[in-house]
Design a protein around this motif. Structure first.
Motif: not given
Length: 358
Positions: A207-211, A257-261
């Motif tokens: 998930v972190l690498l995708d973000a 910037k990320a979603r689902r935080v």
């Protein structure tokens, strides 16, 4: 805790506010401030009931790697990495996520600073368990600390109104707030739904690498160019490529910037970021007039002073709110309320080329 849960301890800082004790080869995180264990040893100790040492990874720098390995013999040496250059938290965390995913595609990682103090570790571990559980579901999770005063030196996490401190259910993060001025900090404290950002994060490595790929592709491209951690070329490629990363924090690169935080709103866990000598002063016992001393001190008509000097008597007469800290080759005497500015002295030493004192 599940076998695919890992801890990343970030230990690359210089701790310049703790000069003259903190130096490049002996920085804040490997020093003792409270008790017999150093800050990084205490960090590992807090995590051990949840994460065995073979699932703890540490990213530090070339100056400190040997000392960190010496202090933490239980952590496998290969899991103590040295960044070739300081590039802030986004590249550091991205590097660790790349390594963990190459070793375990299902890896879930918690990120922990090496140099914080937590007085209530049992309560802290309850929150960490909950955060790992939410991260395993694909969420990006942050840990918020319930503020105890209107602090202007921390960023804040805004939760929905009605968020309860100590609730183990993750709450959506409305937004991240920059370090506020004093008036805004007071408003945050009174509102009750703004929490300190303690720099502790949880997510799947994937998930972190995708973000990173989505929000900071330049950093992601450099990290993705590294071979598998098991490759013989890994260290050489890391030395060549890592300095090409942007110098950017994970907050700016991803979190804002990320979603689902989501966030876990911590109640009182006795957290302190140990950000300056003044923080140490507040953590250790003081006498009836507010003098906190380590080593031999003679005090007359003096109040609010912090003395950390060994091997000689320090006598205080008619002085208030001083910091007095020694090292074999330097002595710091400062206004305790300007403890945050000690790093400015380090910059002066750098300009003067005094590498012997850095």
């Amino acid at each position: 805790m599940k076998v695919n849960y890992y801890g990343l301890i970030m230990a690359g800082g210089r701790g310049t506010r703790f000069w003259p004790r903190s130096r490049r080869r002996n920085s804040k995180q490997v020093l003792r401030f409270m008790g017999a264990r150093t800050l990084i040893q205490q960090t590992v100790d807090r995590l051990k009931p949840l994460l065995p040492p073979e699932r703890i990874w540490i990213v530090t720098n070339e100056f400190l790697r040997d000392e960190v390995a010496h202090q933490l013999p239980e952590v496998p040496r290969r899991q103590i990495l040295a960044e070739p250059a300081q590039r802030n938290t986004a590249p550091c965390i991205g590097l660790a996520a790349h390594i963990l995913q190459s070793l375990d595609p299902e890896a879930v990682m918690g990120v922990f600073p090496a140099d914080h103090y937590i007085a209530k570790p049992v309560r802290f571990r309850r929150l960490v368990r909950a955060a790992f559980g939410a991260a395993a579901e694909g969420k990006i999770v942050v840990l918020g600390i319930q503020p105890r005063w209107p602090e202007t030196g921390y960023g804040y996490i805004e939760f929905p109104r009605g968020t309860r401190a100590g609730d183990l259910d993750p709450m959506p993060v409305k937004r991240f707030r920059e370090k506020p001025d004093e008036k805004t900090a007071r408003r945050f404290l009174e509102a009750g739904n703004f929490y300190w950002n303690a720099g502790m994060f949880f997510w799947k490595a994937s998930v972190l690498l995708d973000a990173l790929r989505r929000h900071r592709p330049r950093v992601a491209t450099v990290i993705a160019s590294l071979p598998s951690f098991r490759s013989r070329q890994f260290q050489a490629k890391l030395r060549d490529s890592f300095p090409l990363c942007e110098n950017i924090s994970i907050d700016y690169a991803v979190l804002e910037k990320a979603r689902r935080v989501v966030g876990i709103a911590a109640d009182d866990i006795g957290w302190n970021d140990v950000g300056s000598w003044n923080a140490v002063y507040e953590l250790i016992p003081s006498d009836a007039t507010g003098n906190a001393t380590r080593g031999e001190a003679l005090v007359l008509d003096s109040s609010g002073n912090f003395v950390d000097v060994h091997g000689r008597l320090v006598a205080l007469l008619g002085v208030k709110n001083l910091l007095v800290v020694d090292a074999p080759d330097a002595l710091l005497i400062a206004d305790r309320h300007r403890a945050q500015d000690v790093s400015a002295l380090v910059k002066m030493l750098e300009k003067a080329g005094r590498n012997d004192l850095l």
